[in-house]
Design a protein around this motif. Structure first.
Motif, short mmCIF file in Angstrom:
data_model
loop_
_atom_site.label_atom_id
_atom_site.label_comp_id
_atom_site.label_asym_id
_atom_site.label_seq_id
_atom_site.Cartn_x
_atom_site.Cartn_y
_atom_site.Cartn_z
N GLN A 297 -44.63 16.25 -8.36
CA GLN A 297 -43.49 15.62 -9.03
C GLN A 297 -42.83 16.61 -9.99
N LYS A 298 -41.51 16.66 -9.97
CA LYS A 298 -40.77 17.57 -10.84
C LYS A 298 -40.44 16.87 -12.16
N VAL A 299 -40.18 17.70 -13.18
CA VAL A 299 -39.90 17.18 -14.51
C VAL A 299 -38.73 16.19 -14.48
N ILE A 300 -37.64 16.56 -13.81
CA ILE A 300 -36.45 15.70 -13.77
C ILE A 300 -36.74 14.36 -13.10
N ASP A 301 -37.66 14.37 -12.11
CA ASP A 301 -37.98 13.13 -11.39
C ASP A 301 -38.74 12.15 -12.27
N VAL A 302 -39.54 12.67 -13.21
CA VAL A 302 -40.27 11.79 -14.14
C VAL A 302 -39.28 10.97 -14.95
N TYR B 40 -36.68 6.26 -14.87
CA TYR B 40 -36.13 5.32 -15.84
C TYR B 40 -34.61 5.17 -15.70
N GLY B 41 -34.04 5.89 -14.73
CA GLY B 41 -32.60 5.81 -14.50
C GLY B 41 -31.94 7.18 -14.58
N ASP B 42 -30.79 7.30 -13.91
CA ASP B 42 -30.04 8.57 -13.94
C ASP B 42 -29.30 8.74 -15.25
N TYR B 43 -29.00 7.62 -15.92
CA TYR B 43 -28.29 7.69 -17.19
C TYR B 43 -28.99 6.86 -18.24
N SER C 139 -26.81 11.82 -19.19
CA SER C 139 -27.58 11.92 -17.95
C SER C 139 -29.02 12.28 -18.25
N ALA C 140 -29.89 12.10 -17.26
CA ALA C 140 -31.30 12.48 -17.39
C ALA C 140 -31.43 13.96 -17.70
N GLN C 141 -30.56 14.79 -17.09
CA GLN C 141 -30.60 16.22 -17.34
C GLN C 141 -30.26 16.54 -18.79
N GLN C 142 -29.22 15.89 -19.31
CA GLN C 142 -28.82 16.12 -20.70
C GLN C 142 -29.91 15.67 -21.67
N LEU C 143 -30.57 14.56 -21.33
CA LEU C 143 -31.65 14.07 -22.17
C LEU C 143 -32.78 15.09 -22.26
N ILE D 11 -37.17 7.13 -24.38
CA ILE D 11 -35.96 6.72 -23.66
C ILE D 11 -35.99 5.25 -23.24
N GLN D 12 -37.12 4.59 -23.46
CA GLN D 12 -37.18 3.16 -23.16
C GLN D 12 -36.65 2.31 -24.32
#
Length: 626
Positions: A395-400, A404-407, A417-421, A454-455
């Protein structure tokens, strides 16, 4: 003045894993008597550097030169011990002549009929002056809570093994002691003992630790590995913080100048001068260097998230006379507490006093033996446990995060976005596509913390969040938590972190939970005063009146009026605390709106008086230790 003796020299060493360059051309030395610490971000190669210095790994280039016959001891994060030995056998297995003599003498005592062997071991003990050392090693084991000497190492917990490895190293008295996170798995009492021991010893130290009070009080030299460059600071942590800030300011000024120069040079380059004079060729060649300096921006980030946290209602969490015991061991009894909005509570206590059990009861994972927990309708708990993240294979970091959602929703209808977070939590775009199993221990902890936050919890519980986090990340986390608007409970052995984040403490021990109105430093100051008073009282019983008067004048340093005020304040604060508890208990009853308003005003008035009197009490108490 005598020149300090060099024990070890690191000469232009480099280390890479594939395309990842940890460090290159590092050089520094460790001299006898130095107590040196290494500070660097997680993933920048701290443990790799320690392993190279200790001889457990090789650099890609460069070398480590050690003094001939250097006796080196290394405490790794996961020490390797012989599982078949007992605690005592492990201690005596060390290559230490004094310990060998003590072991031989203890064995001779079991066979008193052999007078010749008894005399031989006695003479050896005399020759090595081993009698005091025997007392020292038993005291060290006691301080590290390793009292069962017959226990097999295979039956020890991870924390106990780390403490045993630490005891072995200290007792073996190496010329150079290398420590990788020595305060992990130690409770606060053990940390403070180790702090005092290392500070007063003649041991030479090289360590990695996230404990900033430990750094401040033990170390006299710090080196920082920052963007593959090494920066030395000849002082403790406070000195490092001050001078690093100066360096950052200078770097920012130089960067601004470089950007201005780059802008003017870029304009010149775009004009593409046709006349290639020697001067213009030289200017073109220097352009790349100017560009590199101008674009060498620091990658420091601050977490700045306005998470769309659900608003806390009037009822948060109420604890009504909760108790918990395991067999005959009582952890706490009849504990009452009503959490208020925005509270920031630290939890301290020795290992085994019920801290984690209390959190599990609070979150519904365990039930109390008696009493009840009432949770408000608007409460959403975020629980960061010591167990950490459990990723799926490959599993990759971004997939973790994307689970919880893309945004992620923010306040005022905004979102990121998940990337920005992940970037906010110090994971750059390249790191986001790494497999989770490739992350360092600290990076995994940071990712796990991100998944909790993020929850959007409005009641956040952090159980040892500082373990394995580097100092840079700790500063980022502290800034986030200082701005966090919800309720916060923190269990941590990091005293610096606790002092900065929490307002009051739940102190676990003696089969109860005590609510202490202050941070950890306040608590330690009061405990020290209590110890001083007990010591003075025990001495007064055997002292003459003249000696008692002399002790009072030299230890308290207070005038007669100050002594009276000091005692009066203690009495007033205790009385107000009792009034506060009685008034808070009234809120558990059904009250009319008028009664709620009236009692709230009274409660605020009492709290203000406690704060005022406590502040005055601390002012006077500071004179005692001055």
């Amino acid at each position: 003045m005598e020149t300090p003796s060099a024990l070890l020299s690191v000469e232009q060493i480099s280390k890479s894993y594939g395309t990842l360059v940890l460090f290159s051309d590092l050089s520094f030395g460790i001299n006898q008597g130095q107590k040196m610490a290494l500070i660097a971000k997680n993933g920048s190669g701290k443990t790799s550097l320690l392993n190279i210095i200790a001889g457990f790994d090789e650099p890609d280039s460069g070398q480590v030169v050690k003094r001939k016959d250097l006796k080196l001891g290394y405490l790794s994060q996961e020490p390797q011990l012989d599982q078949s030995l007992t605690v005592e056998e492990s201690i005596f297995a060390a290559e230490n002549p004094t310990l060998k003599a003590i072991d031989a003498y203890n064995k001779a005592l079991k066979n008193p009929d052999n007078a010749e062997a008894m005399q031989k071991t006695f003479d050896k003990m005399e020759a090595l002056q081993a009698w005091d050392f025997e007392t020292d090693y038993k005291q060290i084991l006691s301080k590290l809570k390793l009292d069962n000497l017959d226990q097999k190492i295979s039956d020890l917990s991870g924390g106990q093994r780390k403490r045993l490895a630490l005891a072995n190293l200290i007792l073996n008295q190496p010329d150079l002691l290398i420590l990788d996170e020595p305060t992990n798995h130690l409770d606060l009492e053990m940390i403070e003992w180790l702090e005092d021991y290392l500070k007063s010893s003649s041991l030479t130290l090289f360590m990695v630790t996230h404990d900033r009070y430990f750094l401040d009080r033990v170390c006299n030299h710090i080196i920082e590995l920052d963007q593959q460059q090494l920066y030395p600071y000849k002082g403790n942590y406070a000195y490092y913080v001050e001078h690093r800030a100066n360096r950052m300011e200078t770097e920012a000024t130089n960067l601004a100048k470089a950007k201005q120069l780059y802008k003017s040079e870029l304009e010149w380059m775009r004009r593409q001068p046709k006349a290639r004079t020697t001067k213009s060729k030289s200017r073109i060649e220097n352009f790349q260097d100017i560009k590199d300096r101008a674009t060498n921006c620091r990658k420091d980030h601050k977490v700045n998230l306005e998470i769309n946290m659900e608003r806390l209602g009037s009822k948060v969490i109420e604890l009504h006379k909760i108790s918990k015991a395991y067999d005959d061991k009582v952890l706490f009894q009849n504990f009452d507490y009503v959490f208020k909005r925005g509270e920031r509570i630290g939890i301290i206590g020795k290992n085994g006093t019920g801290k984690s059990t209390f959190l599990n009861i609070l979150t519904g994972k365990n039930n109390p033996d008696s009493g009840k927990v009432v949770i408000g309708e608007t409460i959403k708990i975020g629980y960061y446990t010591q167990s950490g993240i459990k990723p799926k294979p490959q599993q990759k970091v971004i997939d973790v995060i994307r689970e919880y959602g893309d945004y992620i929703p923010l306040k005022k209808g905004r979102k990121i976005s998940a990337q920005q977070l992940l970037e906010q939590f110090l994971f750059d775009r390249k790191k986001q596509y790494d497999f989770v199993e490739k992350l360092s221990g600290g990076e995994k902890k940071r990712l796990y913390l991100c998944t909790v936050l993020i929850q959007n919890p409005n009641f956040l519980i952090l159980d040892e969040p500082t373990n394995d986090l580097d100092i840079i990340t700790l500063n980022v986390l502290e800034q986030f938590l200082l701005d966090y608007p919800g309720c916060l409970i923190v269990v941590s052995h990091d005293r610096y972190f606790m002092d900065k984040i929490v307002d009051h403490l739940f102190v676990f021990g003696d089969k109860k939970i005590t609510d202490f109105p202050g941070n950890y430093s306040d608590y330690r100051a009061i405990k020290q005063l209590e110890q001083n008073e007990k010591y003075a009282q025990s001495n007064e019983k055997t002292s003459t009146p003249a000696e008692v008067t002399l002790k009072a004048s030299t230890t308290s340093k207070l005038s007669y009026q100050e002594q009276k005020e000091y005692k009066r304040l203690e009495s007033d604060i205790k009385k107000l605390e009792r009034e506060k508890e009685q008034l808070e208990a009234k809120f558990l009853n059904d009250l009319s709106p008028e009664e709620i308003k009236e009692n709230s005003i009274k409660l605020q008035d009492i709290s203000d008086k406690i704060d005022q009197k406590t502040e005055k009490w601390f002012e006077i108490s500071m004179k005692i230790d001055a």
